[in-house]
Design an enzyme around this catalytic site. Sequence first.
Site, short mmCIF file in Angstrom:
data_model
loop_
_atom_site.label_atom_id
_atom_site.label_comp_id
_atom_site.label_asym_id
_atom_site.label_seq_id
_atom_site.Cartn_x
_atom_site.Cartn_y
_atom_site.Cartn_z
N SER A 195 -5.56 -11.74 2.84
CA SER A 195 -6.83 -12.39 3.15
C SER A 195 -6.68 -13.64 4.03
O SER A 195 -7.38 -14.63 3.82
CB SER A 195 -7.61 -12.70 1.87
OG SER A 195 -7.91 -11.50 1.17
N GLU B 252 0.84 -1.20 0.00
CA GLU B 252 0.00 0.00 0.00
C GLU B 252 0.88 1.25 0.00
O GLU B 252 0.53 2.27 -0.61
CB GLU B 252 -0.96 -0.04 1.20
CG GLU B 252 -2.09 -1.03 0.94
CD GLU B 252 -2.68 -1.68 2.17
OE1 GLU B 252 -2.43 -1.21 3.30
OE2 GLU B 252 -3.39 -2.69 2.00
P1 13P Z 1 -5.77 -8.46 4.48
O1 13P Z 1 -5.55 -9.53 5.53
O2 13P Z 1 -6.86 -7.50 4.87
O3 13P Z 1 -5.92 -9.03 3.12
O4 13P Z 1 -4.43 -7.56 4.48
C1 13P Z 1 -3.20 -8.18 4.35
C2 13P Z 1 -2.15 -7.18 4.58
O5 13P Z 1 -1.94 -6.29 3.79
C3 13P Z 1 -1.37 -7.27 5.82
O6 13P Z 1 -0.27 -6.42 5.80
#
Ligand code: 13P
Length: 253
Positions: free
Chosen positions: A215, A99
């Site tokens: 996920s 991100e």
């Molecule tokens: P999710 O578990 O919401 O898919 O996010 C994973 C993540 O980016 C952990 O750093």
Amino acid sequence: MRTQLVAGNWKMYKTNQEAVELVSGLASLVEGLGGVEVAVCPPFTSLADVSRSLHELGSGMALGAQNVYPRSEGAFTGEISPPMLKALGVTYVIVGHSERREILGEKDDFVAAKVRAVLDEGMTPILCVGETLEEREAGGALGKVEGQLDADLANVRPEEASALVIAYEPIWAIGTGKTATPADAQEMNSFIRGRLAAMFGEATADKVRVLYGGSVKPENAAELMAMPDIDGALVGGASLKAEDFAAIVRAAS
Ligand code: 13P
């Protein structure tokens, strides 16, 4: 033998009060679960109070931060330094999350500087790597991750590499409900360990914990973490509910 690590990345969720409530609920649920290390990574705004709560609760959970600026102090408006995190009891710092790479444009040399800065402060980086769906479909997943490892770990000395934590987080699996199959995640994690062996030696690579993230939920955690090169999970969405996160910790313990 590597101890499994289950880390919750709370991302930009939870006010300070909500964060303290979450960690209190979590502490009682994971108390006494052995054979697994647990870390919570709240937003910067609640690190201090979550740290105090962990201390007051006598919890063995570790505290992690989601980001850091790679200088110890200075005129860097809005940024947070490694010593500031260390002073709050932070031991893990997530570095290179997709991100931040994708939304905030962080490049490998910046990520590499952060890895170095975290190690210099005696904390452990959790370095995130992973490919997009397009890269996977074009057969470029291994190459993408190899390039990230080479660049992001360029400043790490072999004698300090065994303490690293790497998290394989395929971008297409983050927050989408789509999880890599245990076999696909194992293939990548094993590839990552092989690359670490080439960089730092096999004995060192054997000690590095390579997590899976994307996920992870109570329903799929056990089968993922049963794979030989998956040493735990970096959990986003499911770490925001104490019961779900505790169930994932239980699956690892
Ligand atoms: P999710 O578990 O919401 O898919 O996010 C994973 C993540 O980016 C952990 O750093």
